[in-house]
Design a protein around this motif. Structure first.
Motif, PDB file in Angstrom:
ATOM      1  N   ALA A  36       0.833  -1.210   0.000  1.00  0.00           N
ATOM      2  CA  ALA A  36       0.000   0.000   0.000  1.00  0.00           C
ATOM      3  C   ALA A  36       0.866   1.258   0.000  1.00  0.00           C
ATOM      4  O   ALA A  36       0.543   2.241  -0.665  1.00  0.00           O
ATOM      5  CB  ALA A  36      -0.934  -0.005   1.213  1.00  0.00           C
ATOM      6  N   GLN A  37       1.983   1.225   0.710  1.00  0.00           N
ATOM      7  CA  GLN A  37       2.869   2.386   0.790  1.00  0.00           C
ATOM      8  C   GLN A  37       3.685   2.594  -0.477  1.00  0.00           C
ATOM      9  O   GLN A  37       4.237   3.665  -0.684  1.00  0.00           O
ATOM     10  CB  GLN A  37       3.823   2.240   1.986  1.00  0.00           C
ATOM     11  N   SER A  38       3.760   1.566  -1.334  1.00  0.00           N
ATOM     12  CA  SER A  38       4.612   1.668  -2.520  1.00  0.00           C
ATOM     13  C   SER A  38       4.009   2.527  -3.630  1.00  0.00           C
ATOM     14  O   SER A  38       4.696   2.855  -4.591  1.00  0.00           O
ATOM     15  CB  SER A  38       4.933   0.273  -3.068  1.00  0.00           C
ATOM     16  N   ALA A  39       2.743   2.887  -3.499  1.00  0.00           N
ATOM     17  CA  ALA A  39       2.121   3.737  -4.522  1.00  0.00           C
ATOM     18  C   ALA A  39       2.781   5.112  -4.508  1.00  0.00           C
ATOM     19  O   ALA A  39       3.005   5.702  -3.459  1.00  0.00           O
ATOM     20  CB  ALA A  39       0.622   3.872  -4.254  1.00  0.00           C
ATOM     21  N   THR A  40       3.087   5.602  -5.692  1.00  0.00           N
ATOM     22  CA  THR A  40       3.725   6.919  -5.797  1.00  0.00           C
ATOM     23  C   THR A  40       2.719   8.023  -5.493  1.00  0.00           C
ATOM     24  O   THR A  40       1.502   7.802  -5.561  1.00  0.00           O
ATOM     25  CB  THR A  40       4.282   7.132  -7.215  1.00  0.00           C
ATOM     26  N   PRO A  41       3.201   9.210  -5.175  1.00  0.00           N
ATOM     27  CA  PRO A  41       2.278  10.333  -4.929  1.00  0.00           C
ATOM     28  C   PRO A  41       1.359  10.613  -6.124  1.00  0.00           C
ATOM     29  O   PRO A  41       0.204  10.981  -5.939  1.00  0.00           O
ATOM     30  CB  PRO A  41       3.216  11.517  -4.671  1.00  0.00           C
ATOM     31  N   GLU A  42       1.861  10.404  -7.336  1.00  0.00           N
ATOM     32  CA  GLU A  42       1.049  10.631  -8.523  1.00  0.00           C
ATOM     33  C   GLU A  42      -0.122   9.657  -8.580  1.00  0.00           C
ATOM     34  O   GLU A  42      -1.255  10.034  -8.878  1.00  0.00           O
ATOM     35  CB  GLU A  42       1.894  10.510  -9.795  1.00  0.00           C
ATOM     36  N   VAL A  43       0.141   8.373  -8.291  1.00  0.00           N
ATOM     37  CA  VAL A  43      -0.920   7.366  -8.290  1.00  0.00           C
ATOM     38  C   VAL A  43      -1.927   7.676  -7.190  1.00  0.00           C
ATOM     39  O   VAL A  43      -3.136   7.618  -7.400  1.00  0.00           O
ATOM     40  CB  VAL A  43      -0.324   5.943  -8.123  1.00  0.00           C
ATOM     41  N   ARG A  44      -1.434   8.027  -6.010  1.00  0.00           N
ATOM     42  CA  ARG A  44      -2.337   8.372  -4.898  1.00  0.00           C
ATOM     43  C   ARG A  44      -3.248   9.544  -5.255  1.00  0.00           C
ATOM     44  O   ARG A  44      -4.422   9.550  -4.941  1.00  0.00           O
ATOM     45  CB  ARG A  44      -1.540   8.703  -3.649  1.00  0.00           C
ATOM     46  N   GLU A  45      -2.673  10.542  -5.927  1.00  0.00           N
ATOM     47  CA  GLU A  45      -3.455  11.719  -6.310  1.00  0.00           C
ATOM     48  C   GLU A  45      -4.570  11.343  -7.288  1.00  0.00           C
ATOM     49  O   GLU A  45      -5.716  11.786  -7.138  1.00  0.00           O
ATOM     50  CB  GLU A  45      -2.546  12.772  -6.939  1.00  0.00           C
ATOM     51  N   ILE A  46      -4.263  10.518  -8.270  1.00  0.00           N
ATOM     52  CA  ILE A  46      -5.274  10.105  -9.247  1.00  0.00           C
ATOM     53  C   ILE A  46      -6.372   9.298  -8.571  1.00  0.00           C
ATOM     54  O   ILE A  46      -7.566   9.508  -8.831  1.00  0.00           O
ATOM     55  CB  ILE A  46      -4.622   9.320 -10.404  1.00  0.00           C
ATOM     56  N   ILE A  47      -5.989   8.379  -7.673  1.00  0.00           N
ATOM     57  CA  ILE A  47      -6.994   7.580  -6.966  1.00  0.00           C
ATOM     58  C   ILE A  47      -7.862   8.479  -6.095  1.00  0.00           C
ATOM     59  O   ILE A  47      -9.083   8.324  -6.048  1.00  0.00           O
ATOM     60  CB  ILE A  47      -6.324   6.463  -6.139  1.00  0.00           C
ATOM     61  N   THR A  48      -7.254   9.442  -5.413  1.00  0.00           N
ATOM     62  CA  THR A  48      -8.011  10.379  -4.579  1.00  0.00           C
ATOM     63  C   THR A  48      -9.030  11.138  -5.406  1.00  0.00           C
ATOM     64  O   THR A  48     -10.200  11.246  -5.026  1.00  0.00           O
ATOM     65  CB  THR A  48      -7.053  11.366  -3.876  1.00  0.00           C
ATOM     66  N   HIS A  49      -8.602  11.643  -6.549  1.00  0.00           N
ATOM     67  CA  HIS A  49      -9.534  12.377  -7.430  1.00  0.00           C
ATOM     68  C   HIS A  49     -10.638  11.461  -7.947  1.00  0.00           C
ATOM     69  O   HIS A  49     -11.797  11.870  -8.060  1.00  0.00           O
ATOM     70  CB  HIS A  49      -8.781  13.028  -8.599  1.00  0.00           C
ATOM     71  N   ASN A  50     -10.291  10.225  -8.251  1.00  0.00           N
ATOM     72  CA  ASN A  50     -11.275   9.264  -8.735  1.00  0.00           C
ATOM     73  C   ASN A  50     -12.334   8.993  -7.664  1.00  0.00           C
ATOM     74  O   ASN A  50     -13.541   9.032  -7.947  1.00  0.00           O
ATOM     75  CB  ASN A  50     -10.581   7.962  -9.149  1.00  0.00           C
ATOM     76  N   VAL A  51     -11.903   8.714  -6.443  1.00  0.00           N
ATOM     77  CA  VAL A  51     -12.845   8.430  -5.353  1.00  0.00           C
ATOM     78  C   VAL A  51     -13.675   9.677  -5.028  1.00  0.00           C
ATOM     79  O   VAL A  51     -14.893   9.581  -4.827  1.00  0.00           O
ATOM     80  CB  VAL A  51     -12.106   7.906  -4.100  1.00  0.00           C
TER      81      VAL A  51
END
Length: 108
Positions: A36-51
């Protein structure tokens, strides 16, 4: 991004066997947390926007936002976020590979 290792130990509404859940239950919590921690900040940002797009995008400041759903819809949202994350991580690896190959093309 924190992973709740107890998530998979809760009772399922269905009695169907889910091989992925069984596999995840066998994993050590530290392993799941590392993934879970291995996701890059870019991936986290896209997932956050998606949710946020799925739930609604009102800012929390100035609003008392409450979202009510049932267990199945929440599970579907989680599955969607997980698949989005997996897809984005794979695309990120592909982008890095494409960039590496482009850099080696200039050597010839």
């Amino acid at each position: 991004m924190v992973f709740d290792s107890n998530f998979f130990q809760r009772e399922s509404e269905t009695t169907e066997r889910n091989a992925l859940v069984e596999y995840l239950q066998k994993q050590h919590p530290d392993t799941l947390e590392r993934i879970a921690q291995s996701a890059t900040p870019e991936v986290r940002e896209i997932i956050t926007h998606n949710v946020q797009g799925l739930l609604g995008g009102l800012p929390s400041e100035g609003f008392n936002i409450q979202i009510v759903t049932d267990r199945q819809n929440l599970a579907n949202l989680l599955a969607s976020a997980m698949m989005t994350g997996y897809f984005l991580c794979q695309m990120e690896k592909r982008k890095d590979l494409d960039e590496s190959i482009s850099d080696t093309d200039s050597l010839f």
